[in-house]
Design a protein around this motif. Structure first.
Motif, short mmCIF file in Angstrom:
data_model
loop_
_atom_site.label_atom_id
_atom_site.label_comp_id
_atom_site.label_asym_id
_atom_site.label_seq_id
_atom_site.Cartn_x
_atom_site.Cartn_y
_atom_site.Cartn_z
N LYS A 42 4.34 -5.10 -12.00
CA LYS A 42 4.21 -3.47 -11.08
C LYS A 42 5.81 -3.57 -10.43
O LYS A 42 5.97 -2.54 -11.10
N SER A 43 5.90 -4.71 -9.70
CA SER A 43 6.66 -4.04 -8.49
C SER A 43 7.96 -4.94 -9.36
O SER A 43 9.26 -4.11 -8.55
N THR A 44 7.51 -5.75 -10.07
CA THR A 44 9.52 -5.77 -10.91
C THR A 44 10.28 -4.98 -11.17
O THR A 44 10.87 -4.03 -11.44
N PHE A 86 8.53 0.94 -0.99
CA PHE A 86 8.45 -0.04 -0.40
C PHE A 86 6.52 -1.63 -0.71
O PHE A 86 6.25 -0.83 0.14
N GLN A 87 6.49 -2.17 -0.93
CA GLN A 87 5.28 -3.16 -1.08
C GLN A 87 5.24 -3.99 -0.13
O GLN A 87 4.28 -3.48 0.93
N TYR A 88 6.37 -4.49 0.77
CA TYR A 88 6.34 -4.61 1.88
C TYR A 88 8.38 -4.06 2.11
O TYR A 88 8.97 -5.13 2.30
N LEU A 171 5.44 4.66 -5.39
CA LEU A 171 5.22 3.93 -4.30
C LEU A 171 4.18 2.65 -4.96
O LEU A 171 3.35 3.14 -5.53
N ASP A 172 5.34 2.03 -4.02
CA ASP A 172 4.55 0.60 -4.76
C ASP A 172 3.18 -0.47 -3.96
O ASP A 172 3.43 -0.78 -2.70
N GLU A 173 2.03 -0.03 -3.91
CA GLU A 173 1.27 -0.28 -2.98
C GLU A 173 1.31 0.55 -2.68
O GLU A 173 0.98 -0.88 -1.45
N THR A 174 1.57 1.53 -1.23
CA THR A 174 1.32 1.99 -0.40
C THR A 174 0.07 1.93 0.28
O THR A 174 0.54 1.59 1.84
MG LIG Z 1 3.15 -5.91 -6.36
#
Ligand SMILES: [Mg+2]
Ligand SMILES: Nc1ncnc2c1ncn2[C@@H]1O[C@H](COP(=O)(O)OP(=O)(O)O)[C@@H](O)[C@H]1O
Lengths: 251, 429
Positions: A42-44, A86-88, A171-174
């Motif tokens: 997912k993040s990729t 970003f997730q991070y 939105l990545d794992e916000t």
């Molecule tokens: Mg991820």
């Protein structure tokens, strides 16, 4: 709005395939959710769309309103209306949050041939938007994300989104690492931005966030592919039964 | 011990081309003593331990290599600050362009006037700190300056002085070879700010001796001129009394050769010395060298060195920094950081950080790093729509921030920051 077809991506550093033929179509004004186990890519997907280095697209296309995203520099994708929360979120010591926001906003306006926003107008906008996200003036003054708690970082992502007014928001794992109150704030921030001309791709691990941001479409992702697509009920199914059933179903 | 023949020859060739300035007996004596120091030490060569990273030959040669003049339309440095301007053109005082040397709580004179007087307080300072600083490391170019620099300014601050004194060094001749020697005494409880800016000459040797008395404060901010081919060697010697404060910040851009030496002696208890530098260099012929020596010789003193260099296209940065804590200098707090940001692979940063400690109750730390732009930060900025070159500039400014923070006067910080931003932005066009 966003049209992804048969996307295959591998890591440049090692010969490792992460996305294995992913297709996705998000219409204007729609909210799609992607759920999937950790490590499914997912993040990729979000990084490849935003233009991060280190990935090689071996096959497939991704278009934003008909423009080929994959051939653009990250800043041009942003100016074209793409935004990734970003997730991070990244800490940048020495760069003030306000300077960062203003530089970003004006760079985007400039590349679209618009006037730069005056310092006063900018300040007014930031203050208003920060207030609804409960981001205080002191936080705005600090260096980008430095010394921010997990929740503050995520709220700061939403503030950036609100200021930059993108058309396609990823939105990545916000929601990860947020307590209930912080998640409500974030969801309210997102909902306030929902409009007919703006689409969202909400990547999440849990149903929780989707209680607050109601998606139109839910996709289940596993091992670099979308394996199932459905309505909001799909998210509930995951919440109740986990991923095992669906994974077994398609295997 | 006799000098090696090459060194002796190079030294006498240079000395033959120079004449000792005239003056009062004490000044002539001080200059002769300095000349003797030069003859005994010899002028530096690449073989000297202290010049391993930086080739001093262009600073030693009889003729100064020429340097083209930079023309630009930049606003005057420190132009927004009410200050006393003292202008030197190619090392020669220019009365017409200078303000009257008058200020509240401060006495200012030309060195040539002070050294002509039979009785002058400058006698206790002129060449004195330079001579003290010749041990344990030889600095013969500084002694050469004491012997032959005919002019400069002599400043005595007796109160908290509002207006900074601004020494402006203009460069108008491509072949100029200049030497200036400045003296500052900040009397007990007094405070002043010295600003310096400009390339000064094709080749410039500048020396500053500062005596900071008990409870006094000295602030120093300088911007070294951006003429690409200019060469400079500067020495700052400071002696700090009890509870005194010394703060020096230097911004350098361009110049083929810059060697900034700073030697500080903390001699009174609870004194504090901060030296910082930010340098940006471009091209294989750029070399910037910060060489610092701080001696703690009293109890409860604090010293802080912060040096940052941004290097691109094959530029070279050098840092040699030492903290010496003498026996009995307990409760010393010493900090030293030297860092370089390498924007290209072919740049180099040569660092020699040293600690030498003879007391047991001290806290000293030092660190040195060199690295490229943080890719993650770069992507984050780009993903928000900031183009790569602009993002690079933001990260460059962020990298330099810790050094710039050493400037206390916010008006000056703003000037420095704005100027840096302008220089960086100019390159983007
Ligand atoms: Mg991820
Ligand atoms: N830079 C990288 N180096 C090595 N492996 C990576 C890298 N990025 C992603 N991966 C691997 O790719 C897979 C997908 O990761 P990711 O996209 O972060 O998944 P998700 O966000 O769905 O948890 C995982 O197996 C992860 O270990």
């Amino acid at each position: 709005m966003l049209e992804i077809k048969g996307l295959q991506v591998k890591l440049e550093a090692e010969d490792k395939q992460i996305l294995k033929g992913l297709s996705l179509s998000i219409g204007a004004g729609e909210v799609h959710a992607i759920m999937g186990p950790n490590g499914s890519g997912k993040s990729t997907l979000s990084y490849v769309l935003a233009g991060r280095e280190g990935y090689e697209v071996t096959c497939g296309t991704a278009e934003l309103n008909g423009a080929d995203l994959l051939g653009m520099e990250p800043e041009d994708r942003a100016a074209a209306g793409l935004f990734l929360a970003f997730q991070y979120p990244v800490e940048i010591p020495g760069v003030g949050n306000m300077t960062f926001l203003r530089t970003a906003l004006n760079a985007q306006r400039k590349s679209r041939g618009e006037e730069e926003l005056s310092a006063a107008a900018f300040l007014k906008q930031v203050r208003e938007k920060a207030k609804t996200l409960k981001i205080d003036a002191e936080m705005l003054k600090r260096a980008v994300n430095v010394g921010f708690s997990g929740g503050e970082k995520k709220r700061n992502e939403i503030l950036q989104m609100a200021m930059l007014e993108p058309r396609m928001c990823i939105l990545d794992e916000t929601d990860s690492g947020l307590d209930v109150d912080a998640m409500k704030l974030v969801a309210e921030g997102v909902n306030a931005l929902r409009s007919a001309g703006r689409s969202f791709l909400v990547i999440t691990h849990y149903q929780r966030l989707l209680d607050h941001i109601a998606p139109d479409v839910v996709h289940i992702m596993a091992d670099g592919r979308i394996i199932k697509t459905g309505g909001p009920e799909l998210a509930l199914e995951i919440e109740n039964n986990g991923y095992a059933d669906i994974l077994a179903e398609v295997a | 011990m006799a000098l090696p023949k090459l060194k002796a020859d190079a030294t006498s060739a240079r000395l033959d081309a120079l004449t000792l300035p005239k003056g009062a007996a004490w000044a002539v004596e001080a200059r002769k003593a300095a000349l003797e120091r030069v003859t005994a030490m010899g002028l530096p060569s690449r073989r000297d331990e202290y010049w391993r990273y930086t080739d001093p030959s262009a600073l030693v040669s009889v003729e100064a290599p020429s340097a083209a003049l930079l023309t630009d339309d930049e606003a005057p440095v420190f132009g927004t600050v009410d200050r006393i301007r003292i202008v030197f053109v190619d090392g020669v005082f220019d009365a017409d362009q200078s303000d009257p040397m008058i200020g509240t709580g401060i006495e200012i004179e030309r060195l040539s006037d002070a050294t002509a007087k039979d009785i002058h307080w400058a006698r206790d300072l002129f060449g004195v700190l330079e001579a003290r600083a010749q041990k344990p490391v030889e600095r013969s170019l500084a002694a050469l300056n004491t012997a032959f620099a005919a002019d400069g300014v002599v400043i005595r601050a007796v109160a908290k002085v509002e207006k900074p004194v601004n020494l402006i060094y203009l460069h108008k001749s491509e072949t100029s070879d200049a030497m200036l020697h400045n003296l500052v005494r900040v009397e007990a409880g007094a405070e002043m700010t010295l600003l310096e800016n400009g390339p000064a000459a094709a080749r410039f040797s500048k020396l500053l001796e500062v005596d900071v008395s008990d409870g006094a404060a000295f602030h120093h901010v300088r911007i070294q001129g951006r003429d690409h081919q200019r060469r400079a060697v500067t020495h700052t010697f400071a002696r700090l009394g009890q509870q005194s404060r010394f703060k020096s910040f230097t911004l350098t851009a361009n110049g083929v050769l810059t060697r900034n030496e700073c030697v500080i002696e903390l001699t009174g208890d609870d004194a504090s010395a901060h030296v910082a530098g930010a340098a940006v260099g471009d091209g294989t012929d750029f070399l910037h060298d910060d060489t610092v020596f701080i001696t703690h010789d009293a109890v409860g003193c604090e010293s802080r060195q912060v040096f940052k260099k941004v290097l691109r296209n094959g530029a070279t940065g050098v840092f040699q920094g030492k903290i010496l804590v003498k026996p009995g200098a307990q409760k010393t707090d010493g900090y030293q950081i030297s860092q370089s940001l390498l924007l290209d692979d072919d740049c180099q940063f040569l660092a020699k950080p040293e600690l030498e400690i003879y007391a047991d109750d001290v806290a000293c730390s030092h660190g040195s790093t060199s690295g490229a732009i943080d890719e993650t930060a770069m992507f984050y900025l780009q993903s928000r729509g900031i183009p790569k070159r602009e993002a690079t500039d933001l990260l460059v400014l962020a990298f330099l921030a810790e050094a710039l923070e050493e400037v206390e006067d916010l008006r000056l910080t703003e000037d420095l920051r704005g100027r840096l931003e302008g220089w960086l932005a100019r390159r983007r066009r």
